[in-house]
Structure formats: structure tokens, C-alpha cells
Write a protein that holds these residues in place. Structure first.
Motif, PDB file in Angstrom:
ATOM      1  N   ALA A 115      41.513  51.466  15.143  1.00  0.00           N
ATOM      2  CA  ALA A 115      41.492  52.803  15.738  1.00  0.00           C
ATOM      3  C   ALA A 115      40.734  52.794  17.069  1.00  0.00           C
ATOM      4  N   LEU A 126      33.863  55.659  17.447  1.00  0.00           N
ATOM      5  CA  LEU A 126      35.213  56.217  17.358  1.00  0.00           C
ATOM      6  C   LEU A 126      35.202  57.741  17.457  1.00  0.00           C
ATOM      7  N   GLN A 177      41.908  53.650  21.079  1.00  0.00           N
ATOM      8  CA  GLN A 177      41.171  54.531  21.979  1.00  0.00           C
ATOM      9  C   GLN A 177      40.673  53.783  23.219  1.00  0.00           C
ATOM     10  N   GLY A 211      39.936  48.319   9.909  1.00  0.00           N
ATOM     11  CA  GLY A 211      40.672  49.548  10.188  1.00  0.00           C
ATOM     12  C   GLY A 211      39.999  50.393  11.254  1.00  0.00           C
ATOM     13  N   LEU A 212      38.666  50.447  11.231  1.00  0.00           N
ATOM     14  CA  LEU A 212      37.945  51.191  12.268  1.00  0.00           C
ATOM     15  C   LEU A 212      38.162  50.545  13.640  1.00  0.00           C
ATOM     16  N   ARG A 213      38.166  49.201  13.673  1.00  0.00           N
ATOM     17  CA  ARG A 213      38.377  48.509  14.958  1.00  0.00           C
ATOM     18  C   ARG A 213      39.793  48.753  15.486  1.00  0.00           C
ATOM     19  N   HIS A 252      42.252  59.857  10.887  1.00  0.00           N
ATOM     20  CA  HIS A 252      42.265  59.311  12.251  1.00  0.00           C
ATOM     21  C   HIS A 252      42.229  57.787  12.321  1.00  0.00           C
ATOM     22  N   THR A 253      42.230  57.109  11.182  1.00  0.00           N
ATOM     23  CA  THR A 253      42.211  55.642  11.190  1.00  0.00           C
ATOM     24  C   THR A 253      43.161  55.122  10.113  1.00  0.00           C
ATOM     25  N   LEU A 311      32.155  53.725  13.504  1.00  0.00           N
ATOM     26  CA  LEU A 311      32.622  55.097  13.323  1.00  0.00           C
ATOM     27  C   LEU A 311      31.980  56.034  14.339  1.00  0.00           C
ATOM     28  N   VAL A 364      37.935  60.219   8.691  1.00  0.00           N
ATOM     29  CA  VAL A 364      38.302  58.801   8.745  1.00  0.00           C
ATOM     30  C   VAL A 364      39.729  58.593   8.264  1.00  0.00           C
ATOM     31  N   HIS A 413      36.863  59.940  20.365  1.00  0.00           N
ATOM     32  CA  HIS A 413      37.831  60.974  20.017  1.00  0.00           C
ATOM     33  C   HIS A 413      37.455  62.306  20.657  1.00  0.00           C
TER      34      HIS A 413
END
Length: 562
Positions: A222, A24, A226, A218-220, A107-108, A21, A104, A28
Motif C-alpha cells: 500500500a 501510510l 502511495q 501488505g502495508l508495504r 485501504h491495504t 501504518l 487497514v 493517505h
């Protein structure tokens, strides 16, 4: 110093939820970010976990009808946390947790629900007996990860079925109580798993992501959008500090030193020293056994030592997220015991055959009590979970599945399960005085039939009842052990990770021995000393602060408010 092999704005060390995070949010806010991971798998302990986060005052909680008060949350945490943890750190967590979760979810692909999961000390001032501070991620389709899913860590055996099938919190309860439709739903999920062709021919991974796999996956996703790279098998070797500021780091890449310069900072998010036996011996005498930790094997405290080497201070290095664990021979980690202890038809005893705690209390409290008992009396490692045939048929006990004959379990599981036709025969098999164990069970049964536990008050607190059998009365946690044969399984004082580490301030900046922030250096998660001190206020106070301070660190570094 200009002889860098690579320069970035932000270097993140570690690929658990806090690190992912932080990377990310930095990306961002238009930063050039690189993530390095020591292991050959990504996701850290976060990926193996339940993925829960403790978030006061969240939007999902409000939508569920729980209008939280942040001052109550602060009061609750402040009273539980260690005195040496600054108010400002606790306040920063409370104030930034809900905005972090909002970010979170915006954006994810990761989406969270607030659950009616009581705080672990809900009776304390500011505690919530209703719950709705603990949040769990919704399942996620992992196919958008593409090839990256092959290197995502499997969920812990304690958080998956048969060690490979991912399941959600609600499905755990469905299987636990075998509610209507459970067989059909299990067949559907297993069919989806096995018929995921041709992927199934080359991987055991379940591409239906749940719990910690859903969070990190899910974070990966997003991060991939990016364009943030994640380098595996790239351990941190040292930090570079010039003129007081951290300007880069030396990692090992392809077996050689590789120098990475940073323009904004380094975020240390590489976990605790769970698997470093020497660091345990020197810092955590209550939790001496690395083998019983649920942390991943790559958590060896490298980044804590790298911080200390450039003058960083540490705090509460004696502390860990304590937990009772089962240990299956051959496995590299302990298996957290969460639910089983609260279910009716079992007790925990020491090596003298005596009960010595409320089995249904939070795993942190039970783990601490076991560890202290072992340190003081030497008779609690292992302790023994004792249960009868009715329990064996109804519920799981660690790696032991109900309805599945013992002979179908693997040899390692069978080796730790003991059985006797009577309590006395069972006692003899586990090296306990038969008369002592028989007396303990008889005393427990006398009160359990009335739903009472005058010795340890099991089943009285809101948290106890949550994991009890709601179908059973008058106390969902208590039933006499009266149906032979009887069983025993060893259980140990362990942990799910150490939580003492580098001292940080409210902006997640690492602080030096003189009490000053080290410019360019941040630490989050178990890499940093927890704002919870040695307490465990509720489910999700490990990953919740890791993500919150990861969010705070990235915004502080970039000056971003996006």
C-alpha cells in the motif's frame, strides 16, 4: 534552521507495523512522508512475528458472532496494566483499535480474521474466554512487492518451517496434530516454494506471505502505491528541537550525517532496546540477557536515547514482554516457546529438578516467573524441558522436529538435546540429582494419569487448554512421562522485546519531564512505554497498540479524518 538536506511533512523512524501504518495513514491524508530504517532489512520485529493483533469490538469479531463490549475490554486491561499507565492511554487504545483495523482492511491488501483465541486472563472481569479479540492476518501473495521482498525480514524460525517456509496459524495446527491431508498439503506448499522459478534461484524468501510477513508485506504494498520511500541502512543519530518543538532529525545516510526537516512531525517507531546490553544492565535487571531476546538485532534503543536527549520522559523501563525461549548456539535471537509447554508428555524443572510453575500459562507469565525465580534463587536459567519418547515422536520441542531423526538435525540443535534411557540417566546428563528428578516425575505422573495437577493447576484455565492436545483426555495438557528414552532441552527466561520506553499521551505524543507534550514528536510500539504496563492481556497486545497508536499519531499530525 534552514540547512536541511531534505524536508518532508512526516519522518517515520522504523519499519515495523506501527511505523509502516503511521506512514501510510499520513500519506493517505496528503502528507509527504519518508520512512528511515537502521537495518539493511525492513519489517522490524513485526515481520518476524505471528502478526497477531488484539482488537476489541472489531468488525470481523462481530461477523463471527462475538458482539464485544468496549467497556468490558477497558475494565479487563485497566486491572492488568500498571497503575502508572494513564486511563486515557488505555481508553485511546480500546476506542481506536477497531476503527484502525477497519481502515487497514479498507485501504491495504492486509485482511484479518478474528480467532477463538482466549484472552490470557480470560477469567478476570471483562476477559473473553471465547476469544475473538485476537486477530490474525490472512496469507498474501508477495509478488506485487517486486524487488522489495528480497529485503523483507524472514519470519522467526519459531514462526516458520525449516526456517524458510511460511505457514499460517491453521497450518501450524494441521502439522502439529498431523490431521488428515497434512502430508499432501505440506508437499503442495513445499512444491510451490521450490518451483517459484526463476526467483528461487536468487532468493530463499517465500513469496507466499503469512503471519508477520503478510502484515508488513501488505502495508508495504500500500505504501508503494502511495509512493512513500523507505530508506534502508539509515540510522537515527539525533532529534532536532527548536523553541520547544521537534523540527527534524539527523540520520546517517551513506556514512554521513544527513539532516531531515519536518513540517508536521517525527514518529519514533524503532522498537525497544532489546539488543542493547548496557541499557538492559541499567534498566531491566529481571531480563539481563540481550542474547535471549527475540527482538531483531537492530533494536538497540537509539530512538529512546534520542528522545531522552531532548528532554523526553520515560516510563516502565524495567519492563519487557517476558517469554521462555530456546537458544540454539550461533543464532542471534531466542526462539519463543509458545505451544510446546501446554502439550501432554512434558514438564519444566529448575536446576534442582523441581517443577515451579504452570508450564501451560501464557508465555509472558511463564517468562516472568522464570525471571523472578532466577533473580531470587539462581536456578532457573536455564531451566529444563523434560519430555518422553512419545512426546518426541508426536510433537515439536523448539527447534526439534517430530518424525525427524535426531541425526538429521543440525549440529547446533543436537548439541543442546540431552537423552537418557531412564529419568535417572537423563538427570545425570543435565547435572540434576537423579533422585530429585525421579521423584518430581513420579509425583507428576501420579496426578497426570487422572488429568490433575494439584501443585500448579495446569490445564484448568481456558488459555491452557487452547494449546493442549484436544484429542487427549481428561486433561488436554497432562499425560504421564512414562515412555523412555527421555529427553531434555534447556529453556531460558527471555523476552520478545522490551516494552518500557518514551512516555506518551493518548494522542501518541511524547511527553517531556515536566509532563507536557513535545510538539512534533510521537512514539509508538516498543519505542513508547506500553499501555499494557507490565502485563500481557492477550495475543496481539504488542502489535495491536503499535498499529493503533501509529494510526492515532498520523491522524493527529495531519488533522485527517480519512
Amino acid at each position: 534552521m534552514s540547512n536541511w538536506d531534505k524536508e518532508v511533512d512526516i519522518l517515520v523512524v522504523g519499519s515495523g507495523a506501527g511505523g509502516l501504518l503511521s506512514a501510510l495513514v499520513g500519506a493517505h491524508n496528503r502528507a509527504d512522508v519518508l520512512i528511515v530504517e537502521k537495518a539493511d532489512l525492513w519489517g522490524g520485529t513485526s515481520a518476524t512475528s505471528g502478526g497477531g493483533i488484539w482488537i476489541p469490538g472489531s468488525d470481523p469479531a462481530k461477523a463471527a458472532g462475538f458482539d464485544d463490549n468496549l467497556d468490558d475490554a477497558f475494565t479487563y486491561l485497566r486491572a492488568l496494566s500498571a497503575d502508572n499507565v494513564p486511563d486515557a492511554n488505555i481508553r485511546a487504545y480500546v476506542d481506536n483499535a477497531a476503527p484502525m483495523l477497519r481502515w487497514v482492511m479498507a485501504h491495504t491488501p492486509v485482511q484479518y480474521m478474528a480467532f477463538p483465541y482466549p484472552d490470557y486472563h480470560a477469567e478476570n472481569p471483562g476477559g473473553s474466554a471465547q476469544g475473538f479479540r485476537t486477530h490474525l492476518p490472512l496469507p498474501l501473495d508477495g509478488k506485487p512487492l517486486g524487488a522489495d521482498i528480497r529485503k523483507l525480514r524472514f519470519a522467526s524460525p519459531a514462526a516458520s518451517l525449516f526456517g524458510y517456509l511460511n505457514w499460517h496459524f491453521s497450518e501450524t495446527y494441521e502439522l502439529l496434530y498431523r490431521s488428515k491431508g497434512w502430508i499432501r498439503n505440506l508437499i503442495v506448499n513445499m512444491s510451490k516454494y521450490w518451483l517459484d522459478l526463476p526467483f528461487r534461484l536468487t532468493s530463499r524468501k517465500d513469496r507466499r506471505l503469512t503471519l508477520g510477513n503478510a502484515l508488513t508485506g501488505g502495508l508495504r504494498m500500500a505504501l508503494n502505491k502511495q509512493g512513500v520511500p523507505l530508506w534502508l541502512e539509515t540510522p537515527l543519530k539525533e532529534l532536532v528541537r527548536e523553541n520547544g518543538k521537534v523540527t527534524g532529525a539527523v540520520v546517517e545516510k551513506d556514512g554521513k550525517p544527513y539532516r531531515i526537516g519536518v513540517r508536521k512531525g517525527v514518529v519514533l517507531a524503532a522498537g525497544g532496546y532489546d539488543k542493547n546490553q548496557a541499557m538492559r544492565d541499567g534498566n531491566a535487571p529481571l531480563y539481563p540477557t540481550a542474547q535471549y531476546s527475540g527482538g531483531v538485532t537492530s533494536n538497540t534503543g537509539d530512538s529512546i536515547r534520542a528522545g531522552e536527549a531532548i528532554g523526553a520522559d520515560t516510563l516502565n523501563m524495567q519492563s519487557a514482554w517476558a517469554a521462555p525461549v530456546f537458544h540454539v548456539p550461533g543464532e542471534d535471537r531466542g526462539r519463543l516457546c509458545t505451544v510446546e509447554r501446554a502439550l501432554p508428555g512434558c514438564i519444566m524443572v529448575n536446576q534442582s529438578g523441581q517443577r515451579y510453575l504452570n508450564e501451560a500459562a501464557s508465555y509472558h507469565i511463564v517468562g516472568q516467573q522464570m525471571a523472578r525465580r532466577q533473580a531470587e534463587q539462581g536456578d532457573a536459567s536455564p531451566s529444563w524441558m523434560i519430555f518422553d519418547h512419545r512426546y518426541r515422536h508426536q510433537f515439536p520441542m523448539g527447534p526439534l522436529y517430530p518424525l525427524m531423526p535426531t541425526f538429521l538435525h543440525n549440529r547446533a540443535v543436537r548439541s543442546i538435546l540431552k537423552q537418557g534411557r531412564s529419568i535417572e540417566e537423563l538427570a545425570a546428563k543435565i547435572g540434576i540429582d537423579p533422585a530429585a528428578l525421579s521423584a518430581t516425575v513420579a509425583r507428576f505422573n501420579t496426578h497426570a494419569v487422572k488429568g490433575e495437577d494439584p501443585e500448579f493447576h495446569r490445564g484448568e484455565a481456558a488459555y491452557d487448554k487452547m494449546y493442549g492436545d484436544f484429542r487427549h483426555g481428561p486433561n488436554p495438557c497432562l499425560r504421564p512421562l512414562d515412555q523412555g528414552p527421555y529427553y531434555a532441552m534447556p529453556i531460558y527466561p527471555g523476552d520478545i522485546g522490551t516494552n518500557g520506553g518514551l512516555l506518551t499521551n493518548a494522542q501518541a505524543q511524547v511527553v517531556d519531564d515536566a509532563g507536557n507534550a513535545i510538539p512534533g514528536l510521537y512514539a509508538v510500539g516498543n519505542n513508547a512505554a506500553s499501555a499494557m504496563g507490565e502485563s500481557y492481556p492477550g495475543a496481539g497486545v504488542t502489535i495491536g497498540p503499535a498499529m493503533t497508536f501509529g494510526y492515532v499519531a498520523a491522524r493527529h499530525m495531519t488533522g485527517g479524518n480519512r
